[in-house]
Write a protein that holds these residues in place. Structure first.
Motif, PDB file in Angstrom:
ATOM      1  N   ALA A 126       0.757  -1.387   0.204  1.00 57.89           N
ATOM      2  CA  ALA A 126      -0.114   0.060  -0.118  1.00 57.89           C
ATOM      3  C   ALA A 126       0.899   1.094  -0.201  1.00 57.89           C
ATOM      4  O   ALA A 126       0.685   2.170  -0.854  1.00 57.89           O
ATOM      5  CB  ALA A 126      -0.965   0.054   1.133  1.00 57.89           C
ATOM      6  N   LEU A 127       1.997   1.258   0.752  1.00 55.00           N
ATOM      7  CA  LEU A 127       2.900   2.248   0.851  1.00 55.00           C
ATOM      8  C   LEU A 127       3.712   2.665  -0.490  1.00 55.00           C
ATOM      9  O   LEU A 127       3.641   3.725  -0.781  1.00 55.00           O
ATOM     10  CB  LEU A 127       3.858   2.206   2.225  1.00 55.00           C
ATOM     11  N   LEU A 128       3.999   1.538  -0.728  1.00 54.58           N
ATOM     12  CA  LEU A 128       4.781   1.631  -2.231  1.00 54.58           C
ATOM     13  C   LEU A 128       3.904   2.091  -3.381  1.00 54.58           C
ATOM     14  O   LEU A 128       4.293   2.804  -4.148  1.00 54.58           O
ATOM     15  CB  LEU A 128       5.439   0.186  -2.777  1.00 54.58           C
ATOM     16  N   VAL A 129       2.527   1.648  -3.476  1.00 56.43           N
ATOM     17  CA  VAL A 129       1.675   2.077  -4.366  1.00 56.43           C
ATOM     18  C   VAL A 129       1.355   3.548  -4.342  1.00 56.43           C
ATOM     19  O   VAL A 129       1.308   4.406  -5.182  1.00 56.43           O
ATOM     20  CB  VAL A 129       0.355   1.316  -4.542  1.00 56.43           C
ATOM     21  N   ALA A 130       1.061   3.940  -2.989  1.00 59.15           N
ATOM     22  CA  ALA A 130       0.844   5.361  -2.653  1.00 59.15           C
ATOM     23  C   ALA A 130       2.054   6.223  -3.082  1.00 59.15           C
ATOM     24  O   ALA A 130       1.725   7.502  -3.455  1.00 59.15           O
ATOM     25  CB  ALA A 130       0.536   5.464  -1.058  1.00 59.15           C
TER      26      ALA A 130
END
Length: 235
Positions: A126-130
């Motif tokens: 999620a953090l990477l995609v964000a």
């Protein structure tokens, strides 16, 4: 360490992707505004779910509040310095505040990525995609404005390459310092990123998106928020 370097490079590469997209062809102001509005929505989600909420979970309110204050003041002062040096709306100085925001946001975000890797939690998808969803519009909008203002393609790409390298270094630093970065420091880092982003959103990104896009800005911002908020629930 190599794992942190590779994941950090992957996350930061989105900055160069955005700069390259702006460099390969001219972007109409309305399209730049649409991209910025989408990115603003994604960043609002990132502040709410990936930074403030996670920081509060790790450390409680005080470290996050201190981090938010320091991050907000850091962007405010850096933005004023950019205005004195080149002006926000004059020549090649246009677009620089978004680059400053990407730097002040990217360093703590990617430090958190490195801390997570070192703690054995693995990569937060999620953090990477964000990071990707927010970095690309920031880089596109900033680069398009700088190119329109007269800065060379080589100069723009070099600027974003430098920002990307600093962000990669932050991932490695977070990985290396994970043993001494307790939950209080991690929460403060999350807060710093949130504070810098909030000031950048209100002072630069949202007004720029609105001025370029017009009445579509709000709807596109909600779309960006919805997508990023949904992705944040993957973990």
């Amino acid at each position: 360490m190599l794992t942190a370097l590779l994941w950090g490079a992957l996350a930061a590469s989105s900055l160069l992707v955005g700069a390259a997209l702006a460099a390969v062809r001219p972007w109409r102001p309305a399209l730049v505004g649409t991209v910025l509005a989408f990115g603003a929505g994604a960043l609002i989600s990132g502040v709410a779910y990936d930074l403030a909420e996670e920081g509060l979970r790790q450390s409680g309110a005080l470290p996050v509040a201190v981090g938010i204050t320091v991050g907000a003041l850091s962007f405010y002062l850096a933005n004023r310095a950019v205005g004195r040096l080149g002006g926000r709306d004059r020549g090649s100085g246009a677009g620089l505040p978004l680059a400053v925001g990407a730097l002040l946001d990217g360093i703590p975000e990617q430090a958190v990525l490195g801390i997570g890797l070192a703690s054995g939690d693995g990569v937060s998808i999620a953090l990477l995609v964000a990071i990707f969803i927010s970095n690309v519009p920031e880089a596109v909008g900033s680069s398009a404005d700088m190119l329109t203002g007269g800065r060379s393609r080589r100069g723009v790409l070099a600027l974003w390459a430098a920002v990307g390298l600093v962000c990669v270094a932050a991932t490695v630093a977070g990985f290396s310092l994970a043993d001494v970065a307790g939950p209080q420091l991690s929460g403060g880092i999350d807060g710093f990123a949130a504070g810098a982003l909030l000031v950048m959103l209100v002072d630069e990104m949202v007004p720029e998106a609105r001025s370029k896009t017009g009445t579509w800005a709000g709807l596109v911002t909600v779309l960006g928020f919805s997508l990023a908020a949904g992705l944040s629930q993957l973990t």
